[in-house]
Write a protein that holds these residues in place. Structure first.
Motif, PDB file in Angstrom:
ATOM      1  N   HIS A  93       0.677   4.290  -2.684  1.00 38.49           N
ATOM      2  CA  HIS A  93       0.787   5.798  -2.363  1.00 38.49           C
ATOM      3  C   HIS A  93       2.268   6.775  -2.837  1.00 38.49           C
ATOM      4  CE1 HIS A  93      -2.313   7.083   0.760  1.00 38.49           C
ATOM      5  NE2 HIS A  93      -2.080   5.541   1.358  1.00 38.49           N
ATOM      6  N   SER A 138       0.577   9.309   6.357  1.00 34.15           N
ATOM      7  CA  SER A 138      -0.766   8.991   6.366  1.00 34.15           C
ATOM      8  C   SER A 138      -0.928   8.942   7.599  1.00 34.15           C
ATOM      9  CB  SER A 138      -0.929   7.476   5.852  1.00 34.15           C
ATOM     10  OG  SER A 138      -0.013   6.181   6.204  1.00 34.15           O
ATOM     11  N   HIS A 141       0.889  -1.517   0.221  1.00 40.15           N
ATOM     12  CA  HIS A 141      -0.088   0.078   0.621  1.00 40.15           C
ATOM     13  C   HIS A 141       1.160   1.408  -0.011  1.00 40.15           C
ATOM     14  CE1 HIS A 141      -3.745   2.203   1.404  1.00 40.15           C
ATOM     15  NE2 HIS A 141      -2.649   3.052   2.016  1.00 40.15           N
TER      16      HIS A 141
HETATM   17 ZN    ZN Z   1      -2.874   5.195   2.734  1.00 43.44          ZN
END
Ligand code: ZN
Ligand code: KG4
Length: 355
Positions: A123, A143, A119
Motif C-alpha cells: 500500500h 485500511s 501488504h
Molecule cells: Zn489492504
C-alpha cells in the motif's frame, strides 16, 4: 540498474483475489500491464463481513485463473518475468498462505526470484508506482485493519508516528455501515449514503483530535453512532445524515492529525515534501478533499493513488516486489505467511514522544 523489471504480484490477504503484472524501475512511475481483481464481495455479503474460511477457499478456487488472466492480458509468460511477489502478511492467514504458496510454486518452477511482501508496504509504495514519489514521504495508511501515520524513508524503512489505539478507520466505516443497514463493504456504502446527507445534523465526537501525539481512536465514535442509531426510526434521510455526520467526524480527525504530522516533520527538517495517503479508505473523496486543503496550507504535495489502486490489488504488490528485486531483497522459498507483521516494530515513535 537501468533495465526495466517486469514483476507478477499476487494479493490474497483479505477478500480480493488479485494478480497483476507491472513493469518499471524505482522510483517510478511504473506501467501496469494488467491488473485483475476478482472480488469475493458476493460470497461474504450474506454474513455482513469477510468470513476467513470462505475467503481462503475462494482464493484457492480462483487464484490460478486470476494469475493466468493477468499474464494473458499483459501478453507475457512466466519466463518473461523478472520475479514473482506475493503478500505474505499481515492478513487472514488462510488466504495469505494460499497466495504465498502459489507464488513459491511459480518461483520454484520458473527459477525466478520470490518476494514475500508486507501488504502494508505494498500500500505504502503505490504512490511511487503511480506518481514516482521520492523518499522520504509522510504516509497516512488507512485500511480495514490499520490506521497509522508513518514516515517512509525507503523500502522497508518506516518510522511510525502514530497508530490507532482501538479500531482502524476502515473498520469504523464497516461497523457504521452495518449499524445503518447499508451492507457490505461498508466504506463505499457509507460514502454513497453520505453524499446526500447533512453532515451537521449530528455532532459526533472527534476522538483524540486535540490530544498530544499522533494516535487515533474510533471506538468512542462508533458508540456515539450506535446511540443515535438506536434512538431513531430509520428512513433514507436519517441514514444519509448519520452517514454524513459520521464520515465528517472520521475524515476531520484523519486530516487534522495528518496536518499536525506535516507540521512536525517540517519542524524536524526531514526534507519531506510529499504526503501520501494509502489503503482502502484513501479511496474516500471527502478525505482526499480535506487532505488536499491541509497539504496546500502546509506547503506539502498530496498524492492520492486512484481508488482502484487504494483498495487491495495485485499491482501494488507487483510494484513493491519490483522495488525489492531492484535492491536485491529476495526472499527464500521458506518464507512464512504471517497474520501480524508491523511495518515498524517500535511501539513508541520519536516524533510521537516529542509532540
Ligand atoms: Zn489492504
Ligand atoms: O486496503 P483495503 O482494501 O483492505 C485492507 O487491507 O484492509 O481496505 C479496505 C477498507 C474497508 O474497511 C473499506 O470499508 C474501506 O477500506 N474503504 C473505504 C472506501 N473504500 C474502501 N472507506 C471509506 N470510503 C471509501 N470510499
Amino acid at each position: 540498474m537501468t533495465k526495466e523489471l517486469t514483476v507478477l504480484g499476487i494479493e490474497t490477504s483479505c477478500d480480493e483475489t488479485a494478480a497483476s503484472v507491472v513493469r518499471g524501475l524505482a522510483p517510478g512511475p511504473g506501467r501496469i500491464l494488467s491488473n485483475i481483481v476478482a472480488s469475493q464481495i458476493a460470497a461474504h455479503r450474506p454474513y455482513g463481513g469477510v468470513v476467513p474460511e470462505i475467503a481462503a477457499r475462494a482464493h484457492v478456487e480462483i487464484l490460478e485463473e486470476t494469475v493466468e488472466r493477468a499474464l494473458a492480458e499483459a501478453g507475457l509468460k512466466i519466463d518473461d518475468l523478472d520475479g514473482i511477489a506475493a503478500t505474505a502478511g499481515p492478513g487472514l492467514i488462510g488466504g495469505v498462505a494460499v497466495g504465498l504458496t502459489a507464488a513459491k510454486g511459480l518461483a520454484l518452477a520458473s527459477g525466478k526470484p520470490l518476494v514475500a511482501l508486507n501488504h502494508l508496504e505494498a500500500h505504502a509504495l503505490t504512490a511511487r508506482l503511480t506518481h514516482g514519489v521520492p523518499f522520504p514521504f509522510l504516509l497516512l495508511l488507512v485500511s480495514g485493519g490499520h490506521c497509522q501515520l508513518l514516515i517512509c524513508e525507503g523500502v522497508g524503512r518506516f518510522t511510525r508516528m502514530g497508530t490507532t489505539i482501538d479500531d482502524a478507520a476502515g473498520e469504523a466505516f464497516d461497523k457504521t455501515a452495518k449499524l445503518l443497514g447499508l451492507g457490505f463493504p461498508g466504506g463505499p456504502a457509507v460514502e454513497d449514503a453520505a453524499r446526500t446527507g447533512n453532515a451537521k445534523r449530528y455532532r459526533f465526537p472527534r476522538p483524540l483530535a486535540d490530544a498530544a501525539g499522533f494516535d487515533f481512536s474510533f471506538s468512542g465514535l462508533k458508540t456515539a453512532v450506535r446511540r443515535v442509531a438506536d434512538s431513531v426510526d430509520f428512513d433514507d434521510r436519517i441514514v444519509s445524515d448519520i452517514a454524513a455526520s459520521f464520515q465528517a467526524a472520521v475524515v476531520e480527525v484523519l486530516a487534522g492529525r495528518t496536518r499536525k504530522a506535516m507540521r512536525a516533520v517540517r519542524e524536524m527538517d526531514l526534507n519531506i515534501h510529499h504526503v501520501v495517503v494509502a489503503g482502502g479508505v484513501a479511496a474516500n473523496e471527502s478525505l482526499s478533499r480535506l487532505l488536499c486543503a491541509a497539504a496546500a496550507d502546509e506547503g506539502f504535495e498530496l498524492v492520492v493513488p486512484p481508488g482502484r489502486l487504494c483498495t487491495d490489488n495485485g499491482a501494488m504488490v507487483a510494484w513493491a516486489g519490483l522495488e525489492r528485486i531492484q535492491l536485491g531483497l529476495i526472499d527464500s522459498l521458506s518464507a512464512v505467511a504471517r497474520a501480524r507483521w508491523p511495518l515498524d516494530r517500535r511501539s513508541e515513535s520519536v516524533a510521537g514522544a516529542k509532540a
